[in-house]
Design a protein around this motif. Structure first.
Motif, mmCIF file in Angstrom:
data_model
loop_
_atom_site.group_PDB
_atom_site.id
_atom_site.type_symbol
_atom_site.label_atom_id
_atom_site.label_comp_id
_atom_site.label_asym_id
_atom_site.label_seq_id
_atom_site.Cartn_x
_atom_site.Cartn_y
_atom_site.Cartn_z
ATOM 1 N N CYS A 130 0.834 -1.201 0.000
ATOM 2 C CA CYS A 130 0.000 0.000 0.000
ATOM 3 C C CYS A 130 0.864 1.244 0.000
ATOM 4 C CB CYS A 130 -0.917 0.002 1.216
ATOM 5 S SG CYS A 130 -2.423 -0.871 0.877
ATOM 6 N N LYS A 131 0.417 2.269 -0.733
ATOM 7 C CA LYS A 131 1.213 3.493 -0.786
ATOM 8 C C LYS A 131 1.183 4.214 0.559
ATOM 9 C CE LYS A 131 -2.613 5.797 -3.080
ATOM 10 N NZ LYS A 131 -3.153 6.047 -4.402
ATOM 11 N N LYS A 132 2.246 4.989 0.819
ATOM 12 C CA LYS A 132 2.352 5.659 2.120
ATOM 13 C C LYS A 132 1.578 6.978 2.151
ATOM 14 C CE LYS A 132 6.688 3.375 3.171
ATOM 15 N NZ LYS A 132 6.752 2.669 1.860
ATOM 16 N N VAL A 133 1.526 7.668 1.030
ATOM 17 C CA VAL A 133 0.785 8.934 1.007
ATOM 18 C C VAL A 133 -0.400 8.779 0.064
ATOM 19 C CG1 VAL A 133 0.918 11.421 0.586
ATOM 20 C CG2 VAL A 133 2.963 10.167 1.306
ATOM 21 N N GLY A 134 -1.606 8.871 0.613
ATOM 22 C CA GLY A 134 -2.819 8.714 -0.190
ATOM 23 C C GLY A 134 -3.008 9.913 -1.113
ATOM 24 N N SER A 135 -3.824 9.724 -2.157
ATOM 25 C CA SER A 135 -3.967 10.811 -3.124
ATOM 26 C C SER A 135 -4.713 12.008 -2.525
ATOM 27 C CB SER A 135 -4.618 10.318 -4.410
ATOM 28 O OG SER A 135 -5.767 9.587 -4.120
ATOM 29 N N SER A 136 -5.633 11.762 -1.557
ATOM 30 C CA SER A 136 -6.366 12.909 -0.974
ATOM 31 C C SER A 136 -5.385 13.902 -0.368
ATOM 32 C CB SER A 136 -7.335 12.439 0.107
ATOM 33 O OG SER A 136 -8.301 11.610 -0.462
ATOM 34 N N GLN A 137 -4.422 13.361 0.391
ATOM 35 C CA GLN A 137 -3.394 14.205 1.011
ATOM 36 C C GLN A 137 -2.540 14.889 -0.068
ATOM 37 O OE1 GLN A 137 -1.313 11.737 3.852
ATOM 38 N NE2 GLN A 137 0.279 13.290 4.123
ATOM 39 N N GLY A 138 -2.239 14.143 -1.112
ATOM 40 C CA GLY A 138 -1.412 14.665 -2.205
ATOM 41 C C GLY A 138 -2.065 15.820 -2.946
ATOM 42 N N HIS A 139 -3.381 15.700 -3.195
ATOM 43 C CA HIS A 139 -4.093 16.777 -3.905
ATOM 44 C C HIS A 139 -3.947 18.087 -3.124
ATOM 45 C CE1 HIS A 139 -6.158 14.550 -7.058
ATOM 46 N NE2 HIS A 139 -6.469 13.612 -6.182
ATOM 47 N N THR A 140 -4.116 17.984 -1.794
ATOM 48 C CA THR A 140 -4.056 19.180 -0.945
ATOM 49 C C THR A 140 -2.634 19.738 -0.935
ATOM 50 O OG1 THR A 140 -5.754 18.145 0.373
ATOM 51 C CG2 THR A 140 -4.663 20.040 1.364
ATOM 52 N N ALA A 141 -1.639 18.839 -0.808
ATOM 53 C CA ALA A 141 -0.233 19.274 -0.731
ATOM 54 C C ALA A 141 0.237 19.919 -2.039
ATOM 55 C CB ALA A 141 0.656 18.082 -0.395
ATOM 56 N N SER A 142 -0.422 19.577 -3.148
ATOM 57 C CA SER A 142 0.057 20.053 -4.458
ATOM 58 C C SER A 142 0.108 21.580 -4.527
ATOM 59 C CB SER A 142 -0.832 19.513 -5.572
ATOM 60 O OG SER A 142 -2.113 20.107 -5.512
ATOM 61 N N LYS A 143 -0.822 22.215 -3.796
ATOM 62 C CA LYS A 143 -0.923 23.682 -3.879
ATOM 63 C C LYS A 143 0.338 24.371 -3.378
ATOM 64 C CE LYS A 143 -5.828 24.266 -4.161
ATOM 65 N NZ LYS A 143 -6.373 22.923 -4.030
ATOM 66 N N GLN A 144 1.151 23.643 -2.566
ATOM 67 C CA GLN A 144 2.360 24.270 -2.028
ATOM 68 C C GLN A 144 3.544 24.191 -2.983
ATOM 69 O OE1 GLN A 144 2.432 21.747 1.244
ATOM 70 N NE2 GLN A 144 0.634 22.682 2.178
ATOM 71 N N SER A 145 3.382 23.479 -4.077
ATOM 72 C CA SER A 145 4.498 23.356 -5.018
ATOM 73 C C SER A 145 4.591 24.597 -5.898
ATOM 74 C CB SER A 145 4.291 22.126 -5.899
ATOM 75 O OG SER A 145 5.101 22.228 -7.046
ATOM 76 N N ILE A 146 5.825 25.044 -6.137
ATOM 77 C CA ILE A 146 5.983 26.216 -7.030
ATOM 78 C C ILE A 146 5.617 25.851 -8.469
ATOM 79 C CG2 ILE A 146 7.742 27.422 -5.653
ATOM 80 C CD1 ILE A 146 9.765 26.316 -7.860
ATOM 81 N N PHE A 147 5.548 24.538 -8.761
ATOM 82 C CA PHE A 147 5.206 24.105 -10.123
ATOM 83 C C PHE A 147 3.690 23.908 -10.325
ATOM 84 C CE2 PHE A 147 9.600 22.305 -9.539
ATOM 85 C CZ PHE A 147 10.229 23.273 -10.307
ATOM 86 N N HIS A 148 2.933 24.072 -9.240
ATOM 87 C CA HIS A 148 1.497 23.808 -9.327
ATOM 88 C C HIS A 148 0.812 24.719 -10.364
ATOM 89 C CE1 HIS A 148 -2.528 22.709 -8.195
ATOM 90 N NE2 HIS A 148 -2.824 23.961 -7.931
ATOM 91 N N ALA A 149 0.977 26.030 -10.193
ATOM 92 C CA ALA A 149 0.287 26.971 -11.105
ATOM 93 C C ALA A 149 0.737 26.784 -12.559
ATOM 94 C CB ALA A 149 0.478 28.412 -10.630
ATOM 95 N N PRO A 150 2.080 26.709 -12.830
ATOM 96 C CA PRO A 150 2.467 26.486 -14.234
ATOM 97 C C PRO A 150 1.951 25.165 -14.787
ATOM 98 C CG PRO A 150 4.424 26.692 -12.815
ATOM 99 C CD PRO A 150 3.224 27.006 -11.975
ATOM 100 N N ARG A 151 1.855 24.131 -13.930
ATOM 101 C CA ARG A 151 1.330 22.845 -14.427
ATOM 102 C C ARG A 151 -0.125 23.000 -14.867
ATOM 103 N NH1 ARG A 151 -1.980 19.114 -12.035
ATOM 104 N NH2 ARG A 151 -2.243 17.392 -13.490
ATOM 105 N N ILE A 152 -0.931 23.652 -14.028
ATOM 106 C CA ILE A 152 -2.351 23.839 -14.365
ATOM 107 C C ILE A 152 -2.467 24.567 -15.704
ATOM 108 C CG2 ILE A 152 -4.511 25.006 -13.629
ATOM 109 C CD1 ILE A 152 -3.771 22.526 -11.930
ATOM 110 N N HIS A 153 -1.625 25.586 -15.871
ATOM 111 C CA HIS A 153 -1.605 26.375 -17.100
ATOM 112 C C HIS A 153 -1.292 25.468 -18.302
ATOM 113 C CE1 HIS A 153 -1.089 30.076 -19.342
ATOM 114 N NE2 HIS A 153 0.010 29.548 -19.876
#
Ligand code: PMV
Length: 326
Positions: free
Chosen positions: A184-207
């Motif tokens: 089983c994975k250690k970090v579930g996707s629910s937690q990952g979705h929330t954490a994504s917003k802290q990445s500096i690459f988040h906004a450019p990825r969405i774009h």
């Protein structure tokens, strides 16, 4: 009030990573996937007065409380909608390793939605089932329709759902799912979705993803496999760059993951087109044309760190079956 459903997992070619509404699981962008015919979840749901509380089993084993809680919340949504008062017993079974980034929550919540809605006496359209499955687990909405599927981003619950982009027969593509770790994975996707917003690459990825979506639809329209594959890999790398640069960072890959990526690059150098896609886990989906699937599978199996492979064609839609699990 007992019904059983089968639903396929799906591999996203353009991925969903980040939510604009946590509770409703509204995605920040649309996404595109292929449903997988050999990664299936079967679920039986029975609402009955004999149950004094909800029960959730993986086969014969009672599920852990945290996983049960999410299933029971989903049963509540369906009970409310159907005005059903009884508790339920739910038994589920996967044909593939659960929780290792192989989209078991997608097939799981899709099968649960279809079985529970039918058991509660609801007669819902594919769109309504997809919306309901999405509230249980985002990517589950893409496990309701058949074949190649688009999740329309939408701006509220009613407008965010998945639809079939092309049926299974449209394109003979294969996903060779390479298992390098089935724990089983250690970090579930629910937690990952929330954490994504802290990445500096988040906004450019969405774009960028907003640009990749029409490009991928164009590759589908032309059946241009090279274009499709290049977009699939680009999208995977963008998502994992966000994961690895979240706070704290999420590293889903292991040495086996890297070995498979390398083998896919080698295959291309040798003239065989194959492209990798990786979800929230270490296992690698190798996307290829049907004619090359067998030889690619044979080659991937020889890599050290590879335990097994699962060969998937596009799958039919989630549906009710007559054989119950209990
Ligand atoms: O539906 P969730 O919360 O399990 O998120 C799915 C996330 C990915 O599998 C990594 C990407 C996707 O679009 O399926």
């Amino acid at each position: 009030m007992k019904k059983t459903a089968i639903a396929p997992a799906n591999i996203a070619f353009i991925k969903y990573w980040g939510k604009k509404d946590e509770e409703l699981r509204l995605p920040e962008t649309g996404s595109i996937s292929m449903s997988l015919d050999h990664c299936l979840t079967t679920t039986t749901v029975e609402f009955d007065k004999q149950y004094s509380h909800d029960l959730f089993y993986y086969g014969l084993e009672l599920a852990p409380p945290q996983e049960s809680a999410r299933v029971f919340e989903h049963l509540d949504r369906i009970r409310d909608r159907a005005s059903v008062a009884h508790y339920a017993k739910v038994v589920t079974q996967n044909s593939f390793p659960k929780g290792s980034g192989n989209a078991s929550s997608a097939s799981g919540f899709a099968a649960l939605t279809v079985a529970a809605a039918a058991a509660a006496g609801l007669s819902l359209s594919e769109k309504e089932l997809s919306i309901l499955a999405r509230i249980g687990s985002g990517s589950a909405c893409r496990s309701i329709p058949e074949g190649f599927v688009e999740w329309i981003e939408g701006n509220d619950s009613e407008t965010s759902y998945a639809r079939c982009l092309y049926p299974c027969s449209y394109w003979d593509l294969t996903d060779v799912l390479v298992i390098v770790d089935s724990s089983c994975k250690k970090v579930g996707s629910s937690q990952g979705h929330t954490a994504s917003k802290q990445s500096i690459f988040h906004a450019p990825r969405i774009h960028e993803v907003r640009k990749l979506l029409p490009q991928m639809k164009n590759a589908f329209e032309k059946k241009d496999f090279r274009q499709l594959g290049e977009l699939i890999e680009k999208d995977t790398i963008y998502m994992h760059a966000v994961m690895m640069s979240s706070t704290p960072p999420i590293y889903y890959w292991n040495a086996g993951t890297m070995a498979v990526i390398q083998a896919v690059c080698d295959l291309r150098e040798e003239g065989t087109l194959a492209y990798f896609s990786i979800d929230a886990g270490p296992n690698v989906h190798v996307i290829c044309e049907g004619k090359n699937a067998h030889s690619i599978d044979q080659k991937l199996k020889t890599i050290s760190g590879v335990y097994s492979t699962i060969i998937n064609k596009p799958a039919e839609r989630a549906h009710i079956v007559n054989n119950h699990l209990f």
